[in-house]
Motif scaffolding. Structure first.
Motif, short mmCIF file in Angstrom:
data_model
loop_
_atom_site.label_atom_id
_atom_site.label_comp_id
_atom_site.label_asym_id
_atom_site.label_seq_id
_atom_site.Cartn_x
_atom_site.Cartn_y
_atom_site.Cartn_z
N ILE A 124 10.19 47.57 73.39
CA ILE A 124 11.09 47.15 72.32
C ILE A 124 12.37 47.95 72.44
CG2 ILE A 124 11.48 47.03 69.82
CD1 ILE A 124 8.52 46.68 69.42
N SER A 125 13.48 47.28 72.65
CA SER A 125 14.76 47.96 72.85
C SER A 125 15.32 48.46 71.53
CB SER A 125 15.78 47.00 73.49
OG SER A 125 15.29 46.50 74.72
N PRO A 126 15.75 49.73 71.49
CA PRO A 126 16.40 50.24 70.27
C PRO A 126 17.73 49.53 70.05
CG PRO A 126 15.76 52.03 71.77
CD PRO A 126 15.62 50.76 72.53
N GLU A 127 17.97 49.12 68.81
CA GLU A 127 19.24 48.49 68.44
C GLU A 127 19.75 49.12 67.15
OE1 GLU A 127 19.32 44.20 68.44
OE2 GLU A 127 17.77 44.11 69.98
N ASP A 128 21.04 49.34 67.10
CA ASP A 128 21.64 50.00 65.94
C ASP A 128 21.77 49.00 64.78
OD1 ASP A 128 22.78 51.81 64.29
OD2 ASP A 128 24.73 51.88 65.29
N ILE A 129 20.64 48.76 64.13
CA ILE A 129 20.57 47.84 63.00
C ILE A 129 20.36 48.67 61.74
CG2 ILE A 129 19.26 45.95 61.94
CD1 ILE A 129 18.39 45.16 64.80
N PRO A 130 21.24 48.52 60.73
CA PRO A 130 21.07 49.30 59.50
C PRO A 130 19.71 49.02 58.85
CG PRO A 130 23.20 48.20 59.54
CD PRO A 130 22.41 47.64 60.68
N LEU A 131 19.06 50.09 58.41
CA LEU A 131 17.75 49.96 57.75
C LEU A 131 17.84 50.45 56.31
CD1 LEU A 131 15.28 51.35 60.47
CD2 LEU A 131 15.83 48.96 60.00
N ASP A 132 17.23 49.72 55.41
CA ASP A 132 17.11 50.15 54.02
C ASP A 132 15.75 50.83 53.88
OD1 ASP A 132 17.07 50.53 51.30
OD2 ASP A 132 17.07 48.40 50.76
N ILE A 133 15.72 52.15 54.10
CA ILE A 133 14.46 52.90 54.08
C ILE A 133 14.12 53.27 52.64
CG2 ILE A 133 13.30 55.03 54.81
CD1 ILE A 133 15.02 54.90 57.36
N VAL A 134 12.96 52.83 52.19
CA VAL A 134 12.53 53.03 50.81
C VAL A 134 11.66 54.28 50.69
CG1 VAL A 134 11.23 52.00 48.90
CG2 VAL A 134 12.67 50.56 50.34
N TYR A 135 10.88 54.56 51.74
CA TYR A 135 9.96 55.71 51.71
C TYR A 135 9.63 56.12 53.14
CZ TYR A 135 5.68 58.43 51.18
OH TYR A 135 4.75 59.42 51.26
N GLU A 136 9.41 57.43 53.33
CA GLU A 136 8.98 57.92 54.63
C GLU A 136 8.20 59.22 54.46
OE1 GLU A 136 10.76 58.89 59.11
OE2 GLU A 136 12.14 58.74 57.40
N ASP A 137 7.11 59.36 55.21
CA ASP A 137 6.42 60.63 55.33
C ASP A 137 5.98 60.79 56.78
OD1 ASP A 137 4.03 59.19 55.65
OD2 ASP A 137 3.39 59.47 53.57
N GLU A 138 5.10 61.72 57.05
CA GLU A 138 4.71 62.00 58.44
C GLU A 138 3.90 60.87 59.07
OE1 GLU A 138 2.17 65.46 58.41
OE2 GLU A 138 1.27 64.82 56.51
N ASP A 139 3.39 59.94 58.25
CA ASP A 139 2.52 58.89 58.76
C ASP A 139 3.09 57.49 58.71
OD1 ASP A 139 0.09 60.39 59.48
OD2 ASP A 139 0.04 60.89 57.35
N VAL A 140 3.94 57.21 57.72
CA VAL A 140 4.44 55.84 57.56
C VAL A 140 5.93 55.81 57.24
CG1 VAL A 140 2.20 54.97 56.77
CG2 VAL A 140 3.91 55.68 55.09
N LEU A 141 6.51 54.67 57.53
CA LEU A 141 7.89 54.36 57.16
C LEU A 141 7.85 53.03 56.40
CD1 LEU A 141 11.01 55.05 57.71
CD2 LEU A 141 10.80 53.42 59.61
N VAL A 142 8.49 52.96 55.24
CA VAL A 142 8.54 51.72 54.46
C VAL A 142 9.99 51.26 54.38
CG1 VAL A 142 7.97 50.58 52.30
CG2 VAL A 142 6.52 52.44 53.12
N VAL A 143 10.23 50.03 54.82
CA VAL A 143 11.59 49.49 54.92
C VAL A 143 11.70 48.21 54.09
CG1 VAL A 143 13.32 48.57 56.52
CG2 VAL A 143 11.86 50.47 57.23
#
Length: 296
Positions: A72-91
């Motif tokens: 999966i190629s990294p792309e500079d797409i803005p993310l609306d990050i709602v929550y993050e910890d050491e195990d999960v990311l919620v967008v």
């Protein structure tokens, strides 16, 4: 490499190590075999065996070595990050965005943006989607940062331990609250569309009308099961298709997608017992619809 530490409580004393990891911590049988075979589990600093019996106060250390390559190629797409910890990311995914690359959508997906975020923040993770949303449905998506976290979250979803709430604008006047308990399946193997069918999988959707008039209603929906297109099928079946849903209802002059938003998730942290509550406000296009129908 992921290093995970657990402390054995009085309630878990006397359990076998493999049963503790599987039933209490969400490890799969396959992963347990892998880590015990490769001497990647330790109790109080000593290599552990699957049938070791636990004692209160024991410290269990698990080392998970993963192949973290992903196409999966990294792309500079803005993310609306709602929550993050050491195990999960919620967008909070915007409408019209595909969650993962496909043959017809090789770039511009949520996964491309998440991979870029992991790269920029020096997190050695691949994109492991815990839940998915249709391209035209907006709202909360959970990404796990490791195989362990993905398995633990998947188990929570499977056991209905994640509270999943949606907001939808539907055609017509709905009132009150209720439950739709109707089975869903494809009418044929080559059909994209689902329908209520007696031989389908059980699907349960709870609903509560927030506000309504004679033209449309804003409805809160709580999923007890997670069938494909479940909300769209259920609402259409009871005569209130989601506004703008051309597959299960009608085209709308005010919104060019189904007016459906995954607005709330509540789940237990992968490590620990505290609850995480994530919310994402209604997107602008749905707010505009409510204004057009004088329901703002």
């Amino acid at each position: 490499m992921d290093r995970i530490i657990f402390k054995v409580t009085k309630e878990d004393e006397g359990k076998r190590l493999d049963n503790f990891l599987k039933y209490e911590k969400g490890f799969s049988t396959r992963l347990i075999k892998k880590i015990t075979k490769n001497d990647c589990v330790f109790i109080n600093g000593k290599v552990a065996w699957a049938d070791d019996i636990l004692k209160e106060g024991d410290e269990i250390e698990v080392i998970i070595k993963e192949n973290k390559s992903q196409d999966i190629s990294p792309e500079d797409i803005p993310l609306d990050i709602v929550y993050e910890d050491e195990d999960v990311l919620v967008v909070n995914k915007p409408p019209f965005m595909v969650v993962h690359p496909t043959k017809s959508h090789q770039s511009g997906t949520l996964a491309n943006g998440v991979m870029n975020y992991f790269t920029k923040t020096s997190q050695n993770c691949i994109v492991r989607l815990v839940n998915r949303l249709d391209r035209d449905t907006s709202g909360l998506v959970i990404i796990a940062k490791s195989q362990f976290a993905h398995q633990a979250m998947a188990k929570m979803f499977e056991n209905n331990q994640v509270k999943k709430e949606y907001l939808a604008i539907v055609e017509g006047k709905m009132e009150g609250k209720g439950t739709i308990d109707l089975p869903i399946d494809r009418p044929s193997l080559d059909s994209v569309k689902r329908c209520v069918i007696e031989t389908g999988q059980r699907a349960i959707t709870h609903y509560e009308v927030i506000k309504s008039n004679n033209e449309v209603s804003l409805v809160k929906l709580l999923l007890e099961t997670g069938r494909t297109h479940q909300i769209r099928v259920h609402l259409s079946h009871i005569g209130h298709p989601i506004l703008g849903d051309e597959l299960y209802g009608n085209k709308s002059h005010f919104i060019n997608r189904q007016a459906l938003h995954a607005y709330k998730l509540v789940f237990k942290k992968v490590r620990g017992d505290s609850l995480v509550e994530c919310k994402a406000d209604l997107p602008l296009d749905m707010l505009k619809v409510l204004k057009e129908y004088n329901l703002e």
